[in-house]
Design a protein around this motif. Structure first.
Motif, PDB file in Angstrom:
ATOM      1  N   THR A   1     -45.516  -1.850 -11.172  1.00  0.00           N
ATOM      2  CA  THR A   1     -44.642  -1.600 -10.025  1.00  0.00           C
ATOM      3  C   THR A   1     -45.186  -0.469  -9.174  1.00  0.00           C
ATOM      4  OG1 THR A   1     -42.751  -2.330 -11.333  1.00  0.00           O
ATOM      5  CG2 THR A   1     -42.274  -1.063  -9.349  1.00  0.00           C
ATOM      6  N   ALA A   2     -45.647   0.598  -9.822  1.00  0.00           N
ATOM      7  CA  ALA A   2     -46.203   1.745  -9.092  1.00  0.00           C
ATOM      8  C   ALA A   2     -47.421   1.329  -8.284  1.00  0.00           C
ATOM      9  CB  ALA A   2     -46.559   2.862 -10.075  1.00  0.00           C
ATOM     10  N   ALA A   3     -48.269   0.504  -8.883  1.00  0.00           N
ATOM     11  CA  ALA A   3     -49.470   0.035  -8.182  1.00  0.00           C
ATOM     12  C   ALA A   3     -49.095  -0.836  -6.987  1.00  0.00           C
ATOM     13  CB  ALA A   3     -50.366  -0.736  -9.145  1.00  0.00           C
ATOM     14  N   GLU A   4     -48.075  -1.676  -7.181  1.00  0.00           N
ATOM     15  CA  GLU A   4     -47.622  -2.541  -6.089  1.00  0.00           C
ATOM     16  C   GLU A   4     -47.053  -1.714  -4.931  1.00  0.00           C
ATOM     17  OE1 GLU A   4     -44.824  -5.075  -7.966  1.00  0.00           O
ATOM     18  OE2 GLU A   4     -46.347  -6.214  -9.082  1.00  0.00           O
ATOM     19  N   GLU A   5     -46.299  -0.679  -5.268  1.00  0.00           N
ATOM     20  CA  GLU A   5     -45.689   0.162  -4.237  1.00  0.00           C
ATOM     21  C   GLU A   5     -46.754   0.967  -3.498  1.00  0.00           C
ATOM     22  OE1 GLU A   5     -41.976   2.173  -5.357  1.00  0.00           O
ATOM     23  OE2 GLU A   5     -41.301   0.247  -4.543  1.00  0.00           O
ATOM     24  N   GLU A   6     -47.753   1.400  -4.224  1.00  0.00           N
ATOM     25  CA  GLU A   6     -48.861   2.125  -3.579  1.00  0.00           C
ATOM     26  C   GLU A   6     -49.595   1.205  -2.607  1.00  0.00           C
ATOM     27  OE1 GLU A   6     -51.496   5.185  -2.638  1.00  0.00           O
ATOM     28  OE2 GLU A   6     -49.647   5.295  -3.818  1.00  0.00           O
ATOM     29  N   ALA A   7     -49.820  -0.031  -3.026  1.00  0.00           N
ATOM     30  CA  ALA A   7     -50.481  -1.014  -2.147  1.00  0.00           C
ATOM     31  C   ALA A   7     -49.621  -1.301  -0.928  1.00  0.00           C
ATOM     32  CB  ALA A   7     -50.751  -2.302  -2.928  1.00  0.00           C
ATOM     33  N   ARG A   8     -48.315  -1.390  -1.146  1.00  0.00           N
ATOM     34  CA  ARG A   8     -47.398  -1.615  -0.019  1.00  0.00           C
ATOM     35  C   ARG A   8     -47.424  -0.435   0.950  1.00  0.00           C
ATOM     36  NH1 ARG A   8     -41.422  -0.865  -0.390  1.00  0.00           N
ATOM     37  NH2 ARG A   8     -40.568  -1.541   1.609  1.00  0.00           N
ATOM     38  N   LEU A   9     -47.487   0.768   0.412  1.00  0.00           N
ATOM     39  CA  LEU A   9     -47.555   1.971   1.251  1.00  0.00           C
ATOM     40  C   LEU A   9     -48.793   1.933   2.147  1.00  0.00           C
ATOM     41  CD1 LEU A   9     -46.320   4.874   1.787  1.00  0.00           C
ATOM     42  CD2 LEU A   9     -48.017   5.688   0.148  1.00  0.00           C
ATOM     43  N   LEU A  10     -49.928   1.550   1.564  1.00  0.00           N
ATOM     44  CA  LEU A  10     -51.171   1.501   2.337  1.00  0.00           C
ATOM     45  C   LEU A  10     -51.113   0.423   3.428  1.00  0.00           C
ATOM     46  CD1 LEU A  10     -53.763   1.994  -0.549  1.00  0.00           C
ATOM     47  CD2 LEU A  10     -52.992   3.681   1.121  1.00  0.00           C
ATOM     48  N   ARG A  11     -50.481  -0.719   3.093  1.00  0.00           N
ATOM     49  CA  ARG A  11     -50.336  -1.781   4.095  1.00  0.00           C
ATOM     50  C   ARG A  11     -49.459  -1.321   5.257  1.00  0.00           C
ATOM     51  NH1 ARG A  11     -49.709  -5.130  -0.448  1.00  0.00           N
ATOM     52  NH2 ARG A  11     -47.450  -5.196  -0.139  1.00  0.00           N
ATOM     53  N   LEU A  12     -48.343  -0.692   4.922  1.00  0.00           N
ATOM     54  CA  LEU A  12     -47.431  -0.203   5.954  1.00  0.00           C
ATOM     55  C   LEU A  12     -48.084   0.897   6.790  1.00  0.00           C
ATOM     56  CD1 LEU A  12     -44.053  -0.032   3.995  1.00  0.00           C
ATOM     57  CD2 LEU A  12     -44.522  -1.443   6.002  1.00  0.00           C
ATOM     58  N   GLU A  13     -48.892   1.717   6.136  1.00  0.00           N
ATOM     59  CA  GLU A  13     -49.584   2.801   6.834  1.00  0.00           C
ATOM     60  C   GLU A  13     -50.512   2.245   7.907  1.00  0.00           C
ATOM     61  OE1 GLU A  13     -51.057   6.471   4.673  1.00  0.00           O
ATOM     62  OE2 GLU A  13     -52.931   5.389   4.965  1.00  0.00           O
ATOM     63  N   GLU A  14     -51.301   1.261   7.513  1.00  0.00           N
ATOM     64  CA  GLU A  14     -52.230   0.649   8.469  1.00  0.00           C
ATOM     65  C   GLU A  14     -51.467  -0.045   9.598  1.00  0.00           C
ATOM     66  OE1 GLU A  14     -56.098  -2.373   8.529  1.00  0.00           O
ATOM     67  OE2 GLU A  14     -55.049  -1.952   6.647  1.00  0.00           O
ATOM     68  N   GLN A  15     -50.407  -0.718   9.221  1.00  0.00           N
ATOM     69  CA  GLN A  15     -49.594  -1.434  10.211  1.00  0.00           C
ATOM     70  C   GLN A  15     -48.959  -0.463  11.210  1.00  0.00           C
ATOM     71  OE1 GLN A  15     -46.810  -4.320   8.508  1.00  0.00           O
ATOM     72  NE2 GLN A  15     -45.235  -3.587   9.929  1.00  0.00           N
ATOM     73  N   ALA A  16     -48.383   0.630  10.709  1.00  0.00           N
ATOM     74  CA  ALA A  16     -47.702   1.596  11.574  1.00  0.00           C
ATOM     75  C   ALA A  16     -48.680   2.314  12.493  1.00  0.00           C
ATOM     76  CB  ALA A  16     -46.943   2.609  10.721  1.00  0.00           C
ATOM     77  N   GLU A  17     -49.877   2.634  11.971  1.00  0.00           N
ATOM     78  CA  GLU A  17     -50.842   3.387  12.771  1.00  0.00           C
ATOM     79  C   GLU A  17     -51.488   2.522  13.849  1.00  0.00           C
ATOM     80  OE1 GLU A  17     -53.587   5.516  10.265  1.00  0.00           O
ATOM     81  OE2 GLU A  17     -52.214   7.219  10.254  1.00  0.00           O
ATOM     82  N   HIS A  18     -51.378   1.214  13.706  1.00  0.00           N
ATOM     83  CA  HIS A  18     -51.964   0.314  14.713  1.00  0.00           C
ATOM     84  C   HIS A  18     -50.885  -0.353  15.575  1.00  0.00           C
ATOM     85  CE1 HIS A  18     -55.395   0.797  11.964  1.00  0.00           C
ATOM     86  NE2 HIS A  18     -56.131   0.554  13.041  1.00  0.00           N
ATOM     87  N   GLY A  19     -49.708   0.256  15.583  1.00  0.00           N
ATOM     88  CA  GLY A  19     -48.638  -0.235  16.463  1.00  0.00           C
ATOM     89  C   GLY A  19     -47.992  -1.518  16.023  1.00  0.00           C
ATOM     90  N   GLY A  20     -48.102  -1.823  14.742  1.00  0.00           N
ATOM     91  CA  GLY A  20     -47.533  -3.084  14.257  1.00  0.00           C
ATOM     92  C   GLY A  20     -46.120  -2.974  13.736  1.00  0.00           C
ATOM     93  N   GLY A  21     -45.481  -1.819  13.948  1.00  0.00           N
ATOM     94  CA  GLY A  21     -44.117  -1.623  13.459  1.00  0.00           C
ATOM     95  C   GLY A  21     -44.086  -1.141  12.021  1.00  0.00           C
ATOM     96  N   GLY A  22     -42.883  -0.958  11.529  1.00  0.00           N
ATOM     97  CA  GLY A  22     -42.711  -0.516  10.142  1.00  0.00           C
ATOM     98  C   GLY A  22     -42.912   0.969   9.938  1.00  0.00           C
ATOM     99  N   ALA A  23     -42.884   1.756  11.019  1.00  0.00           N
ATOM    100  CA  ALA A  23     -43.148   3.197  10.913  1.00  0.00           C
ATOM    101  C   ALA A  23     -42.115   3.894  10.049  1.00  0.00           C
ATOM    102  CB  ALA A  23     -43.201   3.825  12.302  1.00  0.00           C
TER     103      ALA A  23
END
Length: 304
Positions: free
Chosen positions: A13-35
């Motif tokens: 679960t921790a690994a999955e959440e870390e991966a989700r954090l990285l996905r959201l980070e990339e998405q938010a920094e490129h204007g894809g929402g989810g900030a």
């Protein structure tokens, strides 16, 4: 088997959440929402990613309509951005955020802690110390503030003062095993081994199945020397080996080294022979190029 499976679930679960954090980070920094989702997850996971948090958080704060949609949650955002800004040495941003919070929550202890943190970030240790002392006058059981005072003493290289603060902290929060460990390590850095040994004894009493405390205690006793201390050290090296299923190389070395200077009967004891065999087995599996060196060492110690 069931216990092993259950233990693997939180890790997955921790690994999955870390991966989700990285996905959201990339998405938010490129204007894809989810900030906001990204910032909430970063807080929940206590992820230390200040540069990313600062960029994403500032973008939200600078967007009046997005900020207003957060309603009362915007104050949490101001706090999160302030801490990230201090980590990144953007003290101007931190000061602005703390100023907004101070106006919104006059007299707040939480804001007062942020103001003291800003003094720390500027290297204004005396002002930070005064600010924390003032907070403790109103709430002597504020754990965060006590820990910040310890951090200030260490940042200034005053380890004796850090020891004093840690002892005062543990008088109030005796069950904090991380503080006991920090105090033990600080005593070791000051070569106050008897006091360090006492700290590790407390940790072992509270958490008898954690091998880290056993081996740390053994190494302090080994460093202190003396027949009684060395005999006790050997017992705790052995308990570390038992708790780790024979996988702790430091403990195996410890048992072997404690044969040096002893009589022939002790040198040939079963425990030391088993430790030597386990060492050779571990090195054959993980570092085969070192096996001749280990074999030579054990031979010189009459264990091979």
């Amino acid at each position: 088997m069931a216990a092993a499976t259950a233990a693997a679930v939180p890790a997955a679960t921790a690994a999955e959440e870390e991966a989700r954090l990285l996905r959201l980070e990339e998405q938010a920094e490129h204007g894809g929402g989810g900030a906001w989702e990204y910032l909430c997850l970063a807080r929940r996971l206590r992820a230390r990613r200040p540069a990313h948090v600062l960029r994403v958080g500032l973008a939200l704060l600078n967007d009046a309509s997005a900020r207003s949609r957060l309603a009362s949650e915007q104050w949490t955002l101001y706090e999160q951005v302030a801490v990230a800004a201090m980590d990144c040495q953007r003290l101007d941003v931190a000061k602005d955020c703390i100023g907004v919070l101070s106006k919104q929550f006059p007299g707040s202890t939480r804001v007062a802690r942020l103001e003291a943190l800003l003094f720390e970030a500027k290297g204004e240790w005396a002002e930070a110390e005064r600010a924390y002392t003032l907070i403790l006058e109103n709430n002597p059981f504020d754990q965060i503030v006590h820990k910040r005072k310890i951090a200030i003493a260490k940042a200034q290289g005053d380890m004796s003062l850090a020891v004093d603060y840690l002892n005062k902290y543990l008088e109030l929060f005796m069950a904090d095993h991380d503080a006991w460990r920090e105090l033990a390590e600080t005593y070791v850095s000051l070569q106050m081994y008897k006091q360090a040994a006492f700290c590790y004894e407390e940790l072992i009493l509270a958490h008898p199945t954690i091998p880290l405390y056993h081996i740390a205690y053994a190494e302090v006793l080994y460093t202190m020397g003396g027949l009684e201390n060395l005999q006790t050290a050997k017992k705790y090296y052995a308990s570390t080996i038992q708790l780790t299923g024979g996988k702790n190389t430091r403990a195996l070395f410890g048992v072997c080294l404690l044969t040096k200077g002893r009589n022939k009967e002790e040198e040939g004891s079963e425990l030391q022979s088993l430790a030597a065999e386990a060492l050779l087995k571990n090195y054959k599996q993980k570092a085969p190029s070192k096996v001749p060196l280990i074999s030579s060492m054990l031979k010189n110690m009459k264990l091979s």
